[in-house]
Design an enzyme around this catalytic site. Sequence first.
Site, short mmCIF file in Angstrom:
data_model
loop_
_atom_site.label_atom_id
_atom_site.label_comp_id
_atom_site.label_asym_id
_atom_site.label_seq_id
_atom_site.Cartn_x
_atom_site.Cartn_y
_atom_site.Cartn_z
N ASP A 1 5.52 3.15 -11.03
CA ASP A 1 4.11 2.73 -11.10
C ASP A 1 3.71 2.08 -9.78
OD1 ASP A 1 1.76 2.01 -13.17
OD2 ASP A 1 2.04 0.34 -11.78
N TYR B 1 -1.33 -1.32 -3.43
CA TYR B 1 0.00 -1.89 -3.17
C TYR B 1 0.49 -1.53 -1.76
CZ TYR B 1 0.18 -2.31 -8.32
OH TYR B 1 -0.09 -2.58 -9.64
N LYS C 1 -3.13 4.35 -8.62
CA LYS C 1 -4.42 3.80 -9.09
C LYS C 1 -5.39 3.72 -7.93
CE LYS C 1 -1.44 0.66 -11.72
NZ LYS C 1 -0.39 0.23 -10.79
N HIS D 1 -8.21 1.24 -11.25
CA HIS D 1 -7.37 0.04 -11.26
C HIS D 1 -8.06 -1.13 -11.97
CE1 HIS D 1 -3.93 -1.82 -8.68
NE2 HIS D 1 -4.03 -2.46 -9.82
P1 NAD Z 1 6.72 -8.75 -14.09
O1 NAD Z 1 6.33 -9.35 -15.38
O2 NAD Z 1 7.43 -7.44 -14.07
O3 NAD Z 1 7.59 -9.86 -13.34
C1 NAD Z 1 8.16 -9.63 -12.10
C2 NAD Z 1 8.94 -10.85 -11.67
O4 NAD Z 1 9.83 -11.26 -12.71
C3 NAD Z 1 9.83 -10.50 -10.48
O5 NAD Z 1 9.17 -10.79 -9.28
C4 NAD Z 1 11.04 -11.38 -10.70
O6 NAD Z 1 10.82 -12.61 -10.07
C5 NAD Z 1 11.09 -11.58 -12.17
N1 NAD Z 1 12.12 -10.73 -12.83
C6 NAD Z 1 12.10 -9.38 -13.01
N2 NAD Z 1 13.18 -9.00 -13.70
C7 NAD Z 1 13.90 -10.13 -13.95
C8 NAD Z 1 15.11 -10.36 -14.63
N3 NAD Z 1 15.81 -9.38 -15.21
N4 NAD Z 1 15.55 -11.65 -14.70
C9 NAD Z 1 14.87 -12.66 -14.15
N5 NAD Z 1 13.69 -12.49 -13.50
C10 NAD Z 1 13.22 -11.23 -13.40
O7 NAD Z 1 5.43 -8.74 -13.18
P2 NAD Z 1 4.64 -7.76 -12.22
O8 NAD Z 1 5.45 -7.29 -11.09
O9 NAD Z 1 3.37 -8.46 -11.94
O10 NAD Z 1 4.30 -6.51 -13.17
C11 NAD Z 1 5.10 -5.34 -13.25
C12 NAD Z 1 4.33 -4.15 -12.77
O11 NAD Z 1 3.09 -4.04 -13.46
C13 NAD Z 1 3.91 -4.22 -11.30
O12 NAD Z 1 4.97 -3.98 -10.42
C14 NAD Z 1 2.83 -3.17 -11.27
O13 NAD Z 1 3.41 -1.89 -11.25
C15 NAD Z 1 2.13 -3.43 -12.60
N6 NAD Z 1 0.94 -4.30 -12.46
C16 NAD Z 1 -0.28 -3.76 -12.66
C17 NAD Z 1 -1.42 -4.53 -12.53
C18 NAD Z 1 -2.77 -3.91 -12.77
O14 NAD Z 1 -3.78 -4.55 -12.51
N7 NAD Z 1 -2.84 -2.71 -13.26
C19 NAD Z 1 -1.33 -5.89 -12.20
C20 NAD Z 1 -0.06 -6.44 -12.01
C21 NAD Z 1 1.07 -5.64 -12.17
#
Ligand code: NAD
Length: 287
Positions: free
Chosen positions: A55, A60, A85, A118
């Site tokens: 994704d 990004y 997106k 997006h």
């Molecule tokens: P997430 O909830 O996946 O959290 C990511 C953070 O959690 C990491 O930076 C890390 O610090 C921690 N983490 C991940 N795995 C872990 C583990 N196993 N143990 C401990 N800590 C851990 O948050 P995100 O990156 O904001 O969201 C995931 C994906 O969603 C993004 O990469 C993106 O692809 C998507 N996204 C979309 C939008 C949108 O507006 N459409 C907005 C934000 C994110």
Amino acid sequence: MTEGGYNGSMTDVPMIQLNNGRPIPQLGFGVFLVPPEDTAAAVSEALRIGYRHIDTAQMYGNEKEVGQAIAESGLHRDDVYITSKLNNAYHLPDDARRAFDETLAALGIEAIDLFLIHWPLPTRYGGDFISTWKTLEEFYRDGRARSIGVSNFHANHLNRLFAETDIVPAVNQIEVHPYLVQDDLRGFCADHQIAVEAWSPLGRGAVLDNPTIRSIAATVGKTSAQVILRWHVERGDIVFPKSIRPERMAENFDIFDFTLSVDDLAAISALDRGERVGPDPETFDRV
Ligand code: NAD
């Protein structure tokens, strides 16, 4: 050029069937905030672990590196599901057309599996995300987007699409985690055959230390992250957690050898606080 599409043959991850009949892997890998210089290595590692769903987004700034890692993986194009997106700055139809061409070029592909608006940006462009959606419908009809969807759309935004356009979005990608369970919007999407993708599924880490989650994790012998991701999957949502640490990427992929009890699922859902880690789609207007 546009035949085929993701075939789901290279993974044990469950598939969700979208409203156009196409499959999408329920677990993927997200690359928000992964710097471009780290993206190819992170995506390569994700593919090595077994992720087959990436994704990304124009905003990004790492589509090129995602495409590079997929090309270098040796996997067949149709073995990897790719989402991107539309940049918030490109909602006007001609801008969206040009930006979509650039996405395909950056990723090095002829057709993308899923392309999303997006953000609805209801306070920008005179509130007109309708012409933007009609432009995505063009990409779907010409086969260069195998599915199209939206992100951060509320029921009022979706109702406008239903009334004024032809194609019901295949997905709505929204913020969902135990502190923002979103059951009203998820239910609305289910009623309209729109699959929900849960972004920030771990609440960007904020939920990991919650005592309820930690206690369930200790009982089932998994980590907090695995318990939260399993909760999403059992609720039927699509998730793509992000980490660039290989051990965490592997941990987040290892969620298909256990289940949560009905009581555990309910206890996690009861953590809802209506608390966002990201912006509110009704007011977010950054381009
Ligand atoms: P997430 O909830 O996946 O959290 C990511 C953070 O959690 C990491 O930076 C890390 O610090 C921690 N983490 C991940 N795995 C872990 C583990 N196993 N143990 C401990 N800590 C851990 O948050 P995100 O990156 O904001 O969201 C995931 C994906 O969603 C993004 O990469 C993106 O692809 C998507 N996204 C979309 C939008 C949108 O507006 N459409 C907005 C934000 C994110």
